[in-house]
Enzyme design. Structure first.
Site, PDB file in Angstrom:
ATOM      1  N   GLY A   1      46.754  44.488  45.361  1.00 52.26           N
ATOM      2  CA  GLY A   1      47.839  44.490  44.375  1.00 52.26           C
ATOM      3  C   GLY A   1      48.512  43.159  44.116  1.00 52.26           C
TER       4      GLY A   1
ATOM      5  N   ASN B   1      47.838  41.162  41.612  1.00 52.15           N
ATOM      6  CA  ASN B   1      48.133  41.135  40.169  1.00 52.15           C
ATOM      7  C   ASN B   1      49.314  42.041  39.840  1.00 52.15           C
ATOM      8  OD1 ASN B   1      46.259  39.388  38.473  1.00 52.15           O
ATOM      9  ND2 ASN B   1      44.836  40.384  39.899  1.00 52.15           N
TER      10      ASN B   1
ATOM     11  N   ARG C   1      37.748  52.244  40.041  1.00 47.99           N
ATOM     12  CA  ARG C   1      37.027  53.437  39.598  1.00 47.99           C
ATOM     13  C   ARG C   1      36.598  53.244  38.152  1.00 47.99           C
ATOM     14  NH1 ARG C   1      35.184  56.848  42.777  1.00 47.99           N
ATOM     15  NH2 ARG C   1      35.305  58.471  41.197  1.00 47.99           N
TER      16      ARG C   1
ATOM     17  N   LEU D   1      36.112  54.569  34.475  1.00 53.00           N
ATOM     18  CA  LEU D   1      36.927  55.519  33.722  1.00 53.00           C
ATOM     19  C   LEU D   1      36.052  56.306  32.754  1.00 53.00           C
ATOM     20  CD1 LEU D   1      39.838  53.050  33.048  1.00 53.00           C
ATOM     21  CD2 LEU D   1      39.947  55.073  34.522  1.00 53.00           C
TER      22      LEU D   1
ATOM     23  N   HIS E   1      39.740  40.806  34.709  1.00 54.51           N
ATOM     24  CA  HIS E   1      38.440  40.652  35.373  1.00 54.51           C
ATOM     25  C   HIS E   1      38.282  39.181  35.770  1.00 54.51           C
ATOM     26  CE1 HIS E   1      34.269  41.494  36.350  1.00 54.51           C
ATOM     27  NE2 HIS E   1      33.944  40.395  35.700  1.00 54.51           N
TER      28      HIS E   1
ATOM     29  N   ASP F   1      33.868  46.348  31.838  1.00 56.12           N
ATOM     30  CA  ASP F   1      34.170  44.934  31.599  1.00 56.12           C
ATOM     31  C   ASP F   1      33.808  44.495  30.181  1.00 56.12           C
ATOM     32  OD1 ASP F   1      35.148  44.727  34.183  1.00 56.12           O
ATOM     33  OD2 ASP F   1      33.170  44.296  34.996  1.00 56.12           O
TER      34      ASP F   1
ATOM     35  N   GLN G   1      45.156  31.897  38.656  1.00 53.14           N
ATOM     36  CA  GLN G   1      45.209  31.927  37.184  1.00 53.14           C
ATOM     37  C   GLN G   1      45.331  33.358  36.668  1.00 53.14           C
ATOM     38  OE1 GLN G   1      45.702  29.201  35.433  1.00 53.14           O
ATOM     39  NE2 GLN G   1      45.714  28.253  37.466  1.00 53.14           N
TER      40      GLN G   1
HETATM   41  C1  GRF Z   1      41.246  40.777  40.965  1.00 53.08           C
HETATM   42  O1  GRF Z   1      40.370  39.725  41.240  1.00 53.08           O
HETATM   43  C2  GRF Z   1      40.983  41.340  39.597  1.00 53.08           C
HETATM   44  O2  GRF Z   1      40.533  40.377  38.685  1.00 53.08           O
HETATM   45  C3  GRF Z   1      39.887  42.333  39.857  1.00 53.08           C
HETATM   46  O3  GRF Z   1      40.205  42.903  41.103  1.00 53.08           O
HETATM   47  C4  GRF Z   1      40.986  41.979  41.862  1.00 53.08           C
HETATM   48  C5  GRF Z   1      42.253  42.685  42.218  1.00 53.08           C
HETATM   49  O4  GRF Z   1      43.069  41.942  43.077  1.00 53.08           O
HETATM   50  N1  GRF Z   1      39.814  43.281  38.782  1.00 53.08           N
HETATM   51  P1  GRF Z   1      44.544  42.412  43.371  1.00 53.08           P
HETATM   52  O5  GRF Z   1      44.474  43.830  43.919  1.00 53.08           O
HETATM   53  O6  GRF Z   1      45.306  42.346  42.075  1.00 53.08           O
HETATM   54  O7  GRF Z   1      45.085  41.449  44.388  1.00 53.08           O
END
Ligand code: GRF
Length: 214
Positions: free
Chosen positions: A12, A14, A91, A93, A109, A145, A173
């Site tokens: 988590g 992000n 997962r 979707l 992604h 994706d 980033q």
């Molecule tokens: C990130 O690298 C994101 O791009 C990918 O899964 C990873 C998730 O990381 N879809 P986090 O759980 O947000 O730390």
């Protein structure tokens, strides 16, 4: 305020970037739900620390993907969310979920899509000797994706990079462009036309290297 649901399966980071952005003065969105398919996802703690409601739906408790996705949709609707952000949600979707949330469902992604879809992206980039990689925020379409690109950041690949080194550099980033993309959408500046994203106010004279969403 745009109401966000964030879907996670793990760490988590992000999600944390979105939580931090939403805490800034004037950020035009708020997170109304964090939904995880894993009860032990660390992101759930991040949400709880920020006072955000959480829900766990274990996909193993459902007969099939359709019924799991329908349960997720119900939770998202119950929370009144208007935009669904996938943030490390691991997962696939169903088409019906993707259709229901079309142009209100975004993903991040860790590659410059359409290059390097799928898993083990950084290993493959390093293996290929690519000089640049990066990350992409995009609207979700049924194929994994794939979908109209909202924001991207380019990140150099260094010669002695391991996949982990590169992942860490790109992750920084990700944490920049995901909130930028959410802000642009929440401000109503983003639209999809012929499966390309147009962002109002992004063609500024000095904008040649700027991320459109930022
Ligand atoms: C990130 O690298 C994101 O791009 C990918 O899964 C990873 C998730 O990381 N879809 P986090 O759980 O947000 O730390």
């Amino acid at each position: 305020m745009m109401k966000l649901a964030v879907l996670i399966s793990g760490r988590g980071s992000n999600l944390q970037a979105l939580i931090n952005a939403c805490a800034e003065d004037g950020f035009p969105a708020e997170i109304v739900l964090v939904l995880s398919n894993k009860a032990d996802a660390y992101g759930l703690e991040r949400a709880q620390n920020a006072g955000i409601p959480t829900t766990v739906l274990n996909h193993k408790d459902f007969d099939d993907r359709e019924s799991f996705d329908a349960a997720m949709s119900a939770k998202i609707e119950e929370a009144d969310a208007e935009l669904v952000c996938l943030a490390g949600f691991m997962r696939l979707l169903s088409d019906s979920f993707v259709r229901q949330w079309r142009d209100r469902l975004i993903n991040i992604h860790p590659s410059l899509l359409p290059a390097y879809k799928g898993l083990h992206v950084h290993e493959r980039v390093v293996e290929d000797g690519a000089r640049f990689s990066g990350c992409t925020v995009h609207f979700v379409r049924p194929a994994m994706d794939e979908g109209p690109i909202i924001a991207q950041a380019v990140v150099p690949v260094l010669q002695d990079d391991t996949a982990d080194d590169l992942a860490a550099r790109i992750l920084e980033q990700e944490h920049v462009i995901y909130p930028q993309a959410v802000r642009a959408i929440s401000e109503g500046r983003v639209r999809v036309s012929a499966e390309r994203v147009l962002i109002e106010g992004s063609d500024l004279p000095d904008g040649a290297m700027r991320n459109p969403a930022g």
